[in-house]
Write a protein that holds these residues in place. Structure first.
Motif, mmCIF file in Angstrom:
data_model
loop_
_atom_site.group_PDB
_atom_site.id
_atom_site.type_symbol
_atom_site.label_atom_id
_atom_site.label_comp_id
_atom_site.label_asym_id
_atom_site.label_seq_id
_atom_site.Cartn_x
_atom_site.Cartn_y
_atom_site.Cartn_z
ATOM 1 N N PRO A 149 -10.401 5.528 36.765
ATOM 2 C CA PRO A 149 -10.675 4.484 37.754
ATOM 3 C C PRO A 149 -10.118 4.860 39.120
ATOM 4 N N PRO A 150 -10.832 4.522 40.193
ATOM 5 C CA PRO A 150 -10.416 4.955 41.529
ATOM 6 C C PRO A 150 -9.095 4.358 42.001
ATOM 7 N N ASP A 151 -8.648 3.263 41.370
ATOM 8 C CA ASP A 151 -7.399 2.639 41.820
ATOM 9 C C ASP A 151 -6.170 3.218 41.118
ATOM 10 N N GLU A 152 -6.364 4.186 40.222
ATOM 11 C CA GLU A 152 -5.219 4.773 39.541
ATOM 12 C C GLU A 152 -4.481 5.727 40.483
ATOM 13 N N PRO A 153 -3.155 5.786 40.379
ATOM 14 C CA PRO A 153 -2.393 6.668 41.275
ATOM 15 C C PRO A 153 -2.620 8.126 40.943
ATOM 16 N N PRO A 154 -2.436 9.015 41.913
ATOM 17 C CA PRO A 154 -2.563 10.449 41.625
ATOM 18 C C PRO A 154 -1.385 10.939 40.800
ATOM 19 N N GLN A 171 18.062 17.991 35.678
ATOM 20 C CA GLN A 171 17.513 17.785 34.337
ATOM 21 C C GLN A 171 17.710 16.333 33.897
ATOM 22 N N ASP A 172 18.818 15.736 34.283
ATOM 23 C CA ASP A 172 19.040 14.321 33.948
ATOM 24 C C ASP A 172 18.012 13.431 34.638
ATOM 25 N N ASP A 173 17.664 13.763 35.895
ATOM 26 C CA ASP A 173 16.620 13.010 36.603
ATOM 27 C C ASP A 173 15.303 13.096 35.849
ATOM 28 N N PHE A 174 14.984 14.298 35.393
ATOM 29 C CA PHE A 174 13.735 14.532 34.673
ATOM 30 C C PHE A 174 13.721 13.739 33.358
ATOM 31 N N ALA A 175 14.830 13.778 32.632
ATOM 32 C CA ALA A 175 14.920 13.054 31.365
ATOM 33 C C ALA A 175 14.792 11.553 31.594
ATOM 34 N N ARG A 176 15.397 11.044 32.647
ATOM 35 C CA ARG A 176 15.308 9.610 32.944
ATOM 36 C C ARG A 176 13.878 9.217 33.292
ATOM 37 N N ALA A 177 13.175 10.075 34.005
ATOM 38 C CA ALA A 177 11.780 9.788 34.350
ATOM 39 C C ALA A 177 10.916 9.728 33.100
ATOM 40 N N LEU A 178 11.119 10.672 32.177
ATOM 41 C CA LEU A 178 10.320 10.707 30.958
ATOM 42 C C LEU A 178 10.631 9.542 30.028
ATOM 43 N N ARG A 179 11.889 9.218 29.901
ATOM 44 C CA ARG A 179 12.302 8.239 28.899
ATOM 45 C C ARG A 179 12.382 6.812 29.403
ATOM 46 N N GLN A 180 12.633 6.649 30.704
ATOM 47 C CA GLN A 180 12.807 5.306 31.243
ATOM 48 C C GLN A 180 11.816 4.946 32.339
ATOM 49 N N GLY A 181 11.049 5.935 32.809
ATOM 50 C CA GLY A 181 10.074 5.654 33.850
ATOM 51 C C GLY A 181 10.706 5.324 35.188
ATOM 52 N N VAL A 182 11.802 6.009 35.518
ATOM 53 C CA VAL A 182 12.521 5.731 36.769
ATOM 54 C C VAL A 182 12.734 7.040 37.522
ATOM 55 N N ARG A 183 12.392 7.053 38.802
ATOM 56 C CA ARG A 183 12.620 8.221 39.644
ATOM 57 C C ARG A 183 14.099 8.296 40.050
ATOM 58 N N PRO A 184 14.540 9.438 40.579
ATOM 59 C CA PRO A 184 15.941 9.552 41.004
ATOM 60 C C PRO A 184 16.368 8.508 42.032
ATOM 61 N N ASP A 185 15.419 8.058 42.862
ATOM 62 C CA ASP A 185 15.771 7.054 43.872
ATOM 63 C C ASP A 185 15.678 5.630 43.339
ATOM 64 N N GLY A 186 15.408 5.487 42.043
ATOM 65 C CA GLY A 186 15.376 4.155 41.440
ATOM 66 C C GLY A 186 14.012 3.512 41.380
ATOM 67 N N ALA A 188 10.290 2.705 40.161
ATOM 68 C CA ALA A 188 9.629 2.749 38.857
ATOM 69 C C ALA A 188 8.407 3.656 38.916
ATOM 70 N N ILE A 189 8.143 4.336 37.821
ATOM 71 C CA ILE A 189 6.961 5.184 37.697
ATOM 72 C C ILE A 189 5.849 4.377 37.065
ATOM 73 N N ASP A 190 4.664 4.402 37.675
ATOM 74 C CA ASP A 190 3.520 3.667 37.147
ATOM 75 C C ASP A 190 3.247 4.101 35.702
ATOM 76 N N THR A 191 2.926 3.136 34.836
ATOM 77 C CA THR A 191 2.689 3.466 33.429
ATOM 78 C C THR A 191 1.360 4.177 33.201
#
Length: 224
Positions: A149-154, A171-186, A188-191
């Motif tokens: 869908p065109p409204d999905e983020p890149p 590596q901790d930032d990467f693990a947090r992004a994968l497991r919690q959906g949170v970037r280093p700056d806090g 949220a990562i789109d699901t």
């Protein structure tokens, strides 16, 4: 999973157990392989909306383990409707604007070599292949627009590019992004990036993926 696809139609994931209405009651090993690896129903028609183009990169041993797991699921009695495309969905399909015919976009490839599980870049690349990381972020991992869908983020740039990538992540930032959906700056990562499904990765699997993304050369965003 059953959802209203809006003007596109109805999306329904089939019951895979051996219960009433489930595929597991009648599926042979060949049926499982055909569906998972080639995106084809037992009658030869294509599946819709299933990432077989990623699963084709799963090695034969892991595919066998997956099929064994599916065959031992507790039976659940549930009749699911078939995926149905509306008139609009079918029109966009004909025009090449709605890429949901799985068989035609799943490459015919031999089974890949077995890569022993462990915290290595080689195992990380293998995981990235069949879990869909490369499908969205590209084999160069630089991200960009994703078919959908065109409204999905890149998809984000996962290379160590200092301007648009994750060069400054730990590596901790990467693990947090994968497991919690949170970037280093806090933030949220789109699901749309299915991090909830990666939350169950083992520490070795997270490390392997991290070593893989750190092994690719830096690329500008979208330069897949």
């Amino acid at each position: 999973m059953l959802s209203d696809g809006g003007p596109m139609g109805t999306l329904a994931a089939p019951n895979l157990t051996s219960g009433k209405g489930g595929l597991g009651a009648t599926f042979t090993d060949a049926d499982w392989v055909r569906g998972i690896r080639h995106g084809v129903h037992r009658d030869g028609t294509t599946l819709l909306i299933m990432p077989c183009e990623a699963f084709v990169y799963m090695n034969e041993r892991d595919l066998g383990d997956l099929i064994a797991y599916l065959k031992h699921l507790p039976p659940v009695d549930r009749q699911m409707p078939r995926v149905h495309l509306s008139a609009l969905g079918r029109t966009l399909l004909v025009l090449g604007k709605f890429s949901v015919l799985i068989a035609e976009k799943t490459p015919r490839l031999p089974y890949p070599a077995v890569v022993e599980p462990g915290p290595t870049a080689a195992y990380g690349r293998y995981l990235a292949n069949f879990t869909g990381c490369h499908g969205c972020h590209g084999f160069g991992l630089s991200g960009g627009r994703v078919a959908g869908p065109p409204d999905e983020p890149p998809a984000s740039n996962l290379t160590p590019d200092p301007a648009t990538g994750i060069a400054h992540w730990t590596q901790d930032d990467f693990a947090r992004a994968l497991r919690q959906g949170v970037r280093p700056d806090g933030r949220a990562i789109d699901t749309f990036m299915p991090w909830p499904y990666f939350a169950g990765l083992t520490d070795d699997e997270v490390t392997a993926l991290w070593l893989h993304v750190r092994s690719v050369p830096p690329r500008p965003f979208g330069n897949k």
